[in-house]
Design a protein around this motif. Structure first.
Motif, PDB file in Angstrom:
ATOM      1  N   ILE A 151      44.463  49.610  36.179  1.00  0.00           N
ATOM      2  CA  ILE A 151      44.847  50.855  36.858  1.00  0.00           C
ATOM      3  C   ILE A 151      44.368  50.781  38.296  1.00  0.00           C
ATOM      4  N   HIS A 152      45.290  50.814  39.250  1.00  0.00           N
ATOM      5  CA  HIS A 152      44.926  50.896  40.667  1.00  0.00           C
ATOM      6  C   HIS A 152      45.182  52.327  41.116  1.00  0.00           C
ATOM      7  N   TRP A 153      44.107  53.028  41.383  1.00  0.00           N
ATOM      8  CA  TRP A 153      44.217  54.452  41.703  1.00  0.00           C
ATOM      9  C   TRP A 153      43.171  54.778  42.753  1.00  0.00           C
TER      10      TRP A 153
ATOM     11  N   ALA B 116      50.758  48.127  47.842  1.00  0.00           N
ATOM     12  CA  ALA B 116      50.564  49.423  48.500  1.00  0.00           C
ATOM     13  C   ALA B 116      49.086  49.784  48.658  1.00  0.00           C
ATOM     14  N   GLU B 117      48.203  49.188  47.847  1.00  0.00           N
ATOM     15  CA  GLU B 117      46.769  49.507  47.960  1.00  0.00           C
ATOM     16  C   GLU B 117      46.155  48.886  49.223  1.00  0.00           C
ATOM     17  N   TRP B 118      46.934  48.077  49.939  1.00  0.00           N
ATOM     18  CA  TRP B 118      46.473  47.480  51.194  1.00  0.00           C
ATOM     19  C   TRP B 118      46.852  48.331  52.406  1.00  0.00           C
ATOM     20  N   TYR B 119      47.339  49.523  52.165  1.00  0.00           N
ATOM     21  CA  TYR B 119      47.900  50.375  53.218  1.00  0.00           C
ATOM     22  C   TYR B 119      46.999  50.498  54.438  1.00  0.00           C
TER      23      TYR B 119
ATOM     24  N   LYS C 221      36.348  51.108  42.762  1.00  0.00           N
ATOM     25  CA  LYS C 221      36.270  51.051  44.233  1.00  0.00           C
ATOM     26  C   LYS C 221      37.125  49.888  44.701  1.00  0.00           C
ATOM     27  N   HIS C 222      38.124  50.186  45.521  1.00  0.00           N
ATOM     28  CA  HIS C 222      38.955  49.104  46.073  1.00  0.00           C
ATOM     29  C   HIS C 222      38.427  48.742  47.459  1.00  0.00           C
ATOM     30  N   HIS C 223      39.217  47.959  48.227  1.00  0.00           N
ATOM     31  CA  HIS C 223      38.689  47.459  49.502  1.00  0.00           C
ATOM     32  C   HIS C 223      38.432  48.573  50.527  1.00  0.00           C
ATOM     33  N   ASP C 224      38.989  49.752  50.315  1.00  0.00           N
ATOM     34  CA  ASP C 224      38.732  50.867  51.254  1.00  0.00           C
ATOM     35  C   ASP C 224      37.351  51.488  51.029  1.00  0.00           C
TER      36      ASP C 224
ATOM     37  N   ASP D 184      36.041  35.688  37.462  1.00  0.00           N
ATOM     38  CA  ASP D 184      35.608  34.545  38.278  1.00  0.00           C
ATOM     39  C   ASP D 184      35.606  34.835  39.776  1.00  0.00           C
ATOM     40  N   ARG D 185      35.657  36.116  40.169  1.00  0.00           N
ATOM     41  CA  ARG D 185      35.744  36.446  41.599  1.00  0.00           C
ATOM     42  C   ARG D 185      34.384  36.883  42.122  1.00  0.00           C
ATOM     43  N   TRP D 186      33.531  35.900  42.393  1.00  0.00           N
ATOM     44  CA  TRP D 186      32.145  36.193  42.766  1.00  0.00           C
ATOM     45  C   TRP D 186      31.745  35.570  44.095  1.00  0.00           C
TER      46      TRP D 186
ATOM     47  N   THR E  15      44.350  34.712  37.213  1.00  0.00           N
ATOM     48  CA  THR E  15      45.524  34.384  38.010  1.00  0.00           C
ATOM     49  C   THR E  15      46.184  35.718  38.340  1.00  0.00           C
ATOM     50  N   GLU E  16      47.055  35.717  39.362  1.00  0.00           N
ATOM     51  CA  GLU E  16      47.604  36.993  39.838  1.00  0.00           C
ATOM     52  C   GLU E  16      49.062  36.792  40.241  1.00  0.00           C
ATOM     53  N   TYR E  17      49.959  37.513  39.632  1.00  0.00           N
ATOM     54  CA  TYR E  17      51.390  37.426  39.940  1.00  0.00           C
ATOM     55  C   TYR E  17      51.873  35.973  39.977  1.00  0.00           C
TER      56      TYR E  17
END
Ligand code: GLC
Length: 461
Positions: A49-51, A71-74, A136-139, A256-258, A272-274
């Motif tokens: 969930i990206h919210w 869109a979360e990179w807006y 918490k996303h990159h914002d 594995d994203r450390w 993996t992603e898309y």
């Protein structure tokens, strides 16, 4: 006697302190030696969930490279001083005006329709076994009352509600695993820019510990790791705390994203992603380590109002993606992007419902399965996939065939059935080659849609 008591209690204390000694050291070698808790590989299907604040403008172009459609990179994309994209900047200036700044969107992030119990019901019905929410996303905006994100969290401002906490309660009550996505870096946090060690020790690590101690998640799904090394993030130090001393040390699963040195190399399961990353992704899939592909139903993780029906995958395609990943031993983490007012767009609900209906009949061939060892050799037909569980082999076809199908390397066959079908299935077995004749079916047989599973009892021996 007294002396003996003294000596034995001394021994006891000494033994206890040996036991209490850190089992996992702060090195990748030690951290990587911990097996990924089994629940993860058995679960196979989860929902991402990206919210967040980006759900307010909820916009991205629908054409271009994979990540250009996020869109979360807006905030970063619309910012001419950062990673400008003319499409984002033009849209922003036209709709909101150049003077409107991203943090202003907080007043429109109200989540007034958010019904965590209903969300959990939708997820449960989809057949997913775990949920991963962007805490918490990159914002940097926190969906829980984070002390470190004062006035930049969903309780102090915006919805005035502990979104992560409320969802965690509902998801756990419905019997699903709850996971948290957490971005290590923050685009515009002044501390991250000016004093990295302080950002890590006074902001990031306390936030992650707070999430773990407060909500006891089953998974921590980190991201935004790529600018600096895992040493700089103090990742192994944090993970040794998580694995040795945290309240979820037995069950917690991580990815594995450390740090920029870790994807496909260190941590828990590989990501993996898309399907981007080409050869790198294939390496991760073949590593023998549990792995997970994540993607949206459309082209974005955060809700994108700019998408039309044709930008969304069909149910048929999503089931094929799930089957493909699981037949290679992986998991699928399928994303939904809720709206700023807290709804899961109906088209996304519909897709989840179709996946759930399919899993209700065919889940036996998905949950708790493994890739079949002969899969690559025997796989000649691009619409045929294999999984195994115990002695049984599952043959999953994503295109119905009227003619007999042959499968090599199947020396044992006790019986062949078609999941969800009551009639008998004709088959023959000669020289390790199995031939199945698909039955003639009618609409009243109510077969599942999109993909069909032949179960070969004893086929994996
Ligand atoms: C990324 C993106 C991001 C998304 C994520 C999901 O690396 O930056 O927006 O949250 O991965 O895998």
């Amino acid at each position: 006697m007294k002396k003996l008591l003294f000596v034995s209690s001394f021994l006891l204390i000494a033994l206890q302190s040996v036991n209490a000694q850190a089992l996992y050291k702060s090195t990748w070698e030690s951290i990587d030696s911990r097996p990924v808790p089994a629940w993860f590989s058995e679960a196979k299907f989860g929902i991402f969930i990206h919210w967040g604040l980006y759900s307010v403008p909820a916009w991205a172009p629908t054409k271009g490279k994979v990540y250009e459609k996020y869109a979360e990179w807006y905030w970063a994309r619309q910012n001419p001083a950062d990673k400008p994209s003319a499409a984002f900047t033009d849209f922003h200036n036209k709709i909101y005006g150049a003077k409107t700044e991203y943090p202003d969107f907080v007043s429109e992030f109200k989540a007034e329709m958010f019904d965590p119990a209903k969300w959990a019901e939708i997820f449960k019905q989809s057949g997913a076994k775990y949920i991963v929410l962007t805490t918490k996303h990159h914002d940097g905006f926190a969906l829980w009352p984070s002390e470190q994100a004062w006035n930049w969290n969903s309780v102090d401002v915006g919805p005035h509600r502990d979104l992560a906490g409320d969802l965690t309660t509902a998801v756990k009550a419905s019997g699903l695993h709850m996971g948290f996505y957490y971005s290590l870096y923050e685009w515009y946090n002044p501390l991250y820019k000016k004093d990295l060690p302080k950002y890590v020790s006074d902001h990031m690590i306390p936030q992650m510990k707070d999430l773990v101690n407060r909500y006891h998640p089953d998974m921590l799904w980190t991201d935004g790791e790529w600018e600096i090394t895992s040493d700089q993030w103090k990742s192994t130090e944090f993970l040794s705390w998580l694995y040795n001393d945290s309240p979820v040390k037995e069950s917690i699963v991580v990815n594995d994203r450390w740090g920029k040195d870790t994807r496909g190399k260190h941590g828990g399961f590989y990501t993996t992603e898309y399907d981007i990353d080409g050869d790198q992704a294939v390496k991760r899939e073949k590593s023998g380590r549990p792995w997970e592909e994540c993607r949206g139903i459309g082209g974005s993780f955060g809700y994108n109002r700019n998408e039309y029906l044709e930008d969304y995958e069909t149910s048929e395609s999503l089931i094929r993606i799930l089957v493909d990943k699981v037949s290679k031993g992986g998991n699928l983490l399928l994303n939904v992007g809720p709206t700023a007012d807290g709804r899961i767009p109906v088209i996304m609900q519909q897709r989840l419902k179709d996946v759930g209906d399919w899993l209700a009949i065919n889940g036996e061939a998905i949950y708790g399965t493994q890739a079949w060892k002969h899969s690559t050799k025997s796989k000649k037909d691009p619409n045929m996939f294999f999984t195994t569980k115990g002695n049984d082999l599952y043959v999953i076809v994503t295109k119905w065939q009227d003619i007999p199908m042959t499968i090599k390397d199947v020396p044992h066959v006790n019986a062949v059935t078609l999941l969800g079908f009551k009639g008998k299935i004709k088959y023959s077995s000669v020289n390790n080659q199995l031939t199945i004749t698909p039955p003639v079916v009618s609409p009243s047989d109510n077969l599942s849609r999109y993909a069909w599973v032949f179960k070969i009892d004893g086929g994996a021996i």
